[in-house]
Write a protein that holds these residues in place. Structure first.
Motif, PDB file in Angstrom:
ATOM      1  N   GLY B 106      13.727  30.917  49.893  1.00  0.00           N
ATOM      2  CA  GLY B 106      15.106  30.481  49.716  1.00  0.00           C
ATOM      3  C   GLY B 106      16.025  31.691  49.683  1.00  0.00           C
ATOM      4  O   GLY B 106      15.657  32.737  49.161  1.00  0.00           O
ATOM      5  N   LEU B 107      17.239  31.554  50.299  1.00  0.00           N
ATOM      6  CA  LEU B 107      18.156  32.685  50.340  1.00  0.00           C
ATOM      7  C   LEU B 107      19.502  32.242  49.787  1.00  0.00           C
ATOM      8  O   LEU B 107      19.999  31.165  50.139  1.00  0.00           O
ATOM      9  CB  LEU B 107      18.298  33.175  51.780  1.00  0.00           C
ATOM     10  N   ASP B 108      20.095  33.060  48.914  1.00  0.00           N
ATOM     11  CA  ASP B 108      21.447  32.749  48.465  1.00  0.00           C
ATOM     12  C   ASP B 108      22.200  34.050  48.227  1.00  0.00           C
ATOM     13  O   ASP B 108      21.605  35.111  48.084  1.00  0.00           O
ATOM     14  CB  ASP B 108      21.418  31.888  47.190  1.00  0.00           C
ATOM     15  N   ILE B 109      23.529  33.927  48.263  1.00  0.00           N
ATOM     16  CA  ILE B 109      24.377  35.088  47.950  1.00  0.00           C
ATOM     17  C   ILE B 109      25.287  34.678  46.796  1.00  0.00           C
ATOM     18  O   ILE B 109      25.890  33.598  46.825  1.00  0.00           O
ATOM     19  CB  ILE B 109      25.189  35.538  49.187  1.00  0.00           C
ATOM     20  N   ILE B 110      25.357  35.535  45.785  1.00  0.00           N
ATOM     21  CA  ILE B 110      26.078  35.188  44.564  1.00  0.00           C
ATOM     22  C   ILE B 110      26.954  36.369  44.167  1.00  0.00           C
ATOM     23  O   ILE B 110      26.574  37.534  44.351  1.00  0.00           O
ATOM     24  CB  ILE B 110      25.056  34.834  43.449  1.00  0.00           C
ATOM     25  N   ASP B 111      28.147  36.088  43.651  1.00  0.00           N
ATOM     26  CA  ASP B 111      29.031  37.193  43.250  1.00  0.00           C
ATOM     27  C   ASP B 111      28.850  37.532  41.771  1.00  0.00           C
ATOM     28  O   ASP B 111      28.041  36.916  41.083  1.00  0.00           O
ATOM     29  CB  ASP B 111      30.496  36.891  43.609  1.00  0.00           C
ATOM     30  N   ASP B 120      21.175  28.786  51.548  1.00  0.00           N
ATOM     31  CA  ASP B 120      20.610  28.343  52.825  1.00  0.00           C
ATOM     32  C   ASP B 120      20.400  26.824  52.823  1.00  0.00           C
ATOM     33  O   ASP B 120      20.246  26.205  51.770  1.00  0.00           O
ATOM     34  CB  ASP B 120      19.338  29.128  53.169  1.00  0.00           C
ATOM     35  N   PRO B 121      20.473  26.220  54.001  1.00  0.00           N
ATOM     36  CA  PRO B 121      20.511  24.758  54.106  1.00  0.00           C
ATOM     37  C   PRO B 121      19.309  24.063  53.464  1.00  0.00           C
ATOM     38  O   PRO B 121      19.444  22.963  52.952  1.00  0.00           O
ATOM     39  CB  PRO B 121      20.522  24.498  55.605  1.00  0.00           C
ATOM     40  N   GLU B 122      18.160  24.738  53.480  1.00  0.00           N
ATOM     41  CA  GLU B 122      16.969  24.096  52.914  1.00  0.00           C
ATOM     42  C   GLU B 122      17.129  23.884  51.409  1.00  0.00           C
ATOM     43  O   GLU B 122      16.676  22.900  50.858  1.00  0.00           O
ATOM     44  CB  GLU B 122      15.722  24.942  53.204  1.00  0.00           C
ATOM     45  N   TRP B 123      17.759  24.874  50.751  1.00  0.00           N
ATOM     46  CA  TRP B 123      18.029  24.722  49.319  1.00  0.00           C
ATOM     47  C   TRP B 123      18.977  23.550  49.107  1.00  0.00           C
ATOM     48  O   TRP B 123      18.812  22.766  48.180  1.00  0.00           O
ATOM     49  CB  TRP B 123      18.691  25.981  48.755  1.00  0.00           C
ATOM     50  N   GLN B 124      20.012  23.513  49.979  1.00  0.00           N
ATOM     51  CA  GLN B 124      21.032  22.473  49.818  1.00  0.00           C
ATOM     52  C   GLN B 124      20.431  21.079  49.940  1.00  0.00           C
ATOM     53  O   GLN B 124      20.881  20.138  49.293  1.00  0.00           O
ATOM     54  CB  GLN B 124      22.133  22.657  50.852  1.00  0.00           C
ATOM     55  N   LYS B 125      19.383  20.978  50.782  1.00  0.00           N
ATOM     56  CA  LYS B 125      18.721  19.677  50.928  1.00  0.00           C
ATOM     57  C   LYS B 125      18.195  19.205  49.576  1.00  0.00           C
ATOM     58  O   LYS B 125      18.169  18.018  49.296  1.00  0.00           O
ATOM     59  CB  LYS B 125      17.557  19.785  51.910  1.00  0.00           C
ATOM     60  N   VAL B 126      17.726  20.160  48.771  1.00  0.00           N
ATOM     61  CA  VAL B 126      17.135  19.803  47.483  1.00  0.00           C
ATOM     62  C   VAL B 126      18.201  19.744  46.390  1.00  0.00           C
ATOM     63  O   VAL B 126      18.234  18.799  45.595  1.00  0.00           O
ATOM     64  CB  VAL B 126      16.040  20.825  47.093  1.00  0.00           C
ATOM     65  N   ALA B 192      22.288  39.414  47.013  1.00  0.00           N
ATOM     66  CA  ALA B 192      21.531  38.434  47.804  1.00  0.00           C
ATOM     67  C   ALA B 192      20.244  38.192  47.033  1.00  0.00           C
ATOM     68  O   ALA B 192      19.616  39.129  46.541  1.00  0.00           O
ATOM     69  CB  ALA B 192      21.235  38.994  49.179  1.00  0.00           C
ATOM     70  N   GLU B 193      19.876  36.929  46.896  1.00  0.00           N
ATOM     71  CA  GLU B 193      18.621  36.614  46.201  1.00  0.00           C
ATOM     72  C   GLU B 193      17.634  36.049  47.198  1.00  0.00           C
ATOM     73  O   GLU B 193      17.945  35.080  47.900  1.00  0.00           O
ATOM     74  CB  GLU B 193      18.863  35.590  45.083  1.00  0.00           C
ATOM     75  N   VAL B 194      16.450  36.687  47.251  1.00  0.00           N
ATOM     76  CA  VAL B 194      15.375  36.174  48.104  1.00  0.00           C
ATOM     77  C   VAL B 194      14.352  35.531  47.169  1.00  0.00           C
ATOM     78  O   VAL B 194      13.794  36.189  46.310  1.00  0.00           O
ATOM     79  CB  VAL B 194      14.734  37.316  48.925  1.00  0.00           C
ATOM     80  N   ASN B 195      14.175  34.246  47.320  1.00  0.00           N
ATOM     81  CA  ASN B 195      13.337  33.492  46.385  1.00  0.00           C
ATOM     82  C   ASN B 195      12.037  33.055  47.056  1.00  0.00           C
ATOM     83  O   ASN B 195      12.059  32.239  47.967  1.00  0.00           O
ATOM     84  CB  ASN B 195      14.095  32.268  45.892  1.00  0.00           C
ATOM     85  N   VAL B 196      10.954  33.649  46.643  1.00  0.00           N
ATOM     86  CA  VAL B 196       9.668  33.362  47.289  1.00  0.00           C
ATOM     87  C   VAL B 196       8.819  32.466  46.379  1.00  0.00           C
ATOM     88  O   VAL B 196       8.705  32.734  45.181  1.00  0.00           O
ATOM     89  CB  VAL B 196       8.898  34.670  47.587  1.00  0.00           C
ATOM     90  N   ASP B 197       8.230  31.448  46.976  1.00  0.00           N
ATOM     91  CA  ASP B 197       7.364  30.534  46.221  1.00  0.00           C
ATOM     92  C   ASP B 197       6.067  31.259  45.843  1.00  0.00           C
ATOM     93  O   ASP B 197       5.410  31.865  46.680  1.00  0.00           O
ATOM     94  CB  ASP B 197       7.042  29.336  47.115  1.00  0.00           C
TER      95      ASP B 197
END
Lengths: 139, 462
Positions: B106-111, B120-126, B192-197
């Motif tokens: 999962g990828l996100d950008i946060i201030d 990223d869209p896959e996160w948004q699906k959930v 940027a956060e890279v979230n690995v399962d």
């Protein structure tokens, strides 16, 4: 034996003491056999002025109160007592016991045989040796 | 969150569509030119005002038309380029999202205020639409910044921070979060956060931990049982033997002192009692010997087996009708001298015991085989039937009844235990009435065996 001083037997088992006594008797060893039931008693016997000093000590290892190894440590730290030859007479075949007692300068290590004739043989060898050998008598 | 692979080939031929539009516009213009006749209108207007001559008009038209054309072309190219760049960025974004989605990353950008700038869209699906939500609300359903938040640390230290989180909303799915701080074009710091399962890793770790615990428990159990065994050995070697000796010797005295009071059968029974007491003693001694192999470890040293063997033979003092020959030179091995002595003692004693022929032959040999020394002790004794081979090396397994043979039946078990302790194996080949050959191997390498020049194969005549 070469001299007429008593043999000290340090042995807690009554029957084992009987066996040694009878074996020495059968072998016509005329020295008196003094018997103490454990190491503590034996030390007391050795340090008591009234008792004649033994020419030889037959020592069991597994005994209550002061066991054989503890007895050896005390005796071998004593300038006078340490001259008396000690032969271990035990049921233990543990190598550890053999090594430890020889480190404490025992004169021999004999495993008590289950067969009486073999027991007599063992006692014969011990007494024969001490018939030939000189004792460190001078005090 | 599962990623469904999809078609990422976004552009089909757009050139075709564009050409069609241009052609249509051209056709419309042509029709308009025919219907309204613009040249005539211009000429009429010109004649009414009489400012420029026809020549000037033609020149003006000649200049204006290419200028117009060039400017149009210029504009169109710039616009087209811009659009194409935008499209390329969009395509690249989709491709990256596709790849990230496929790796379950999962990828996100946060201030710095924990606002979600991108997800990223896959996160948004959930998790749904992130608009206006702080990251801790959106992902964790909390009202305040998470404890040990990687974003705070990453922004403070301006370095990549790795943390582990559990996603409560996704059934406590464990993830590893790599928080990467960076500055955007305006200079604002973002992460940027890279979230690995890491479900699989966590599961493996848990399994390993539980296995470790089990192992620990087993070790404790073994240690305890070992201590109990030590205790037993001590009891056996002293406390059991003392009364046993009493029984044996008292029985002997009864025979000596009161033998004349018994009849023949009475005397026989007391003799049996003496004999049995002796046997128990031998059995206890055998067990103790067996137990001590591997429990009491002696000094490892170079042991010349030639010397060991000749000393063992001298000690055994075989009867005159039995000849022991050494067929090949034996190697020098590194090990415990007395264990090597025990191997040969037991094998030779065993061979001697079962030779009933007027002339007995025992041959000892050794060859090198596949990194091992293979020793053999071969006799021409009574031999063993194949069905007993398995029993032979077990503790107290004897092939004859106690009254018919001497010994405790523990010798071969001791040989097996020693040989296996050193990484070798032991086996027997035999034919009834022809003789037996006992083989055992010792590894050359592990035992640090010194070379011995022997390549000759043993030929044990049978």
């Amino acid at each position: 034996m070469r001299n007429s001083k008593p043999i000290l037997l340090v042995e807690d088992d009554r029957l084992d003491a009987m066996i040694v006594r009878r074996a020495l008797n059968d072998l016509k060893v005329t020295n008196e056999l003094a018997h103490t039931g454990d190491g503590k008693e034996a030390i007391e016997y050795l340090r008591s002025e009234g008792n004649p000093k033994p020419c030889l000590i037959l020592l069991d290892l597994n005994m209550p109160k002061t066991n054989g190894v503890e007895f050896l440590r005390i005796v071998k730290a004593d300038e006078v007592l340490k001259r008396t030859p000690i032969v271990v007479l035990t049921a233990s075949t543990e190598e550890q016991d053999v090594i430890e007692t020889f480190k404490l300068s025992v004169a021999g290590y004999i495993v008590k045989p289950v067969d009486y004739m073999k027991f007599v043989e063992a006692m014969r060898t011990v007494t024969l040796y001490w018939t030939l050998s000189e004792f460190p008598d001078g005090e | 969150m599962r990623y469904e692979p999809k078609n990422c080939n976004l552009k089909r031929s757009k050139t075709f569509r564009k050409s069609t539009v241009i052609a249509a516009v051209a056709v419309v213009l042509f029709i308009l030119a025919i219907v309204f006749k613009p040249a005539e209108i211009v000429l009429t207007w010109h004649q009414a005002h009489e400012k420029w001559g026809v020549d000037e008009l033609i020149i003006a038209a000649l200049i204006l038309v290419p200028v117009l054309y060039i400017s149009l072309l210029w504009n169109w190219t710039v616009l087209h380029k811009d659009k194409r760049a935008k499209q390329e960025i969009e395509t690249l974004k989709q491709q990256i999202e596709f790849i990230i989605g496929a790796t379950k990353t999962g990828l996100d950008i946060i201030d710095s205020q924990f606002n979600i700038r991108y997800i990223d869209p896959e996160w948004q699906k959930v998790y749904g639409d992130p608009t206006g939500k702080k990251c801790y609300e959106y992902f964790m359903g909390r009202n305040e910044v998470c404890q040990g938040c990687g974003i705070v640390k990453a922004l403070e230290t301006k370095s990549i921070t790795v943390t582990e989180e559990v996603l409560v909303k996704e059934n406590n799915r464990p993830i590893q979060v790599t928080t990467i701080p960076f500055q955007d074009s305006s200079g604002e710091w973002l992460v940027a956060e890279v979230n690995v399962d890491i479900s699989e890793r966590k599961k493996a770790e848990e399994e390993m931990e539980s296995m470790n615990r089990k192992l620990q428990a087993t070790v404790e159990e073994l240690t305890q049982s070992n201590n109990e065994l030590q205790e037993f050995v001590h009891v056996a070697s002293h406390d059991l033997k003392t009364p046993l000796r009493a029984i044996g010797i008292l029985a002997n005295w009864i025979l000596t002192d009161y033998g004349d009071k018994f009849d023949e059968s009475g005397r026989e029974r007391v003799k049996l009692l003496v004999g049995r007491a002796k046997r128990i003693d031998e059995l206890i001694n055998g067990l103790l010997q067996y137990f001590r192999v591997g429990h009491t470890r002696g000094k490892y040293e170079e042991v010349d087996l030639n010397i060991v063997l000749s000393e063992v033979i001298r000690e055994i003092a075989p009867p005159e009708n039995i000849e022991i020959t050494i067929q090949s030179e034996l190697p020098t091995v590194i090990g415990e001298q007395r264990r090597m002595v025990q191997i040969f003692q037991n094998l030779l004693n065993n061979a001697i015991k079962y030779i009933e022929k007027p002339r007995g032959e025992i041959k000892v040999g050794c060859v090198e085989e596949d990194g091992f020394w293979k020793f053999s002790v071969c006799d021409n004794g009574s031999g063993i039937e194949q069905k007993y081979f398995g029993k032979l090396f077990k503790v107290f397994q004897k092939l004859e009844s106690h009254d018919e043979s001497e010994g405790t039946g523990i010798g071969l078990a001791i040989v097996k235990k020693i040989v296996e302790l050193y990484g070798g194996r032991v086996w027997v080949e035999s034919r009834p009435r022809e003789g037996s050959t006992f083989f055992f191997t010792l590894p050359k390498k592990e035992m640090g065996v010194k070379d011995a020049k022997l390549e000759t194969n043993i030929a044990c005549g049978r």
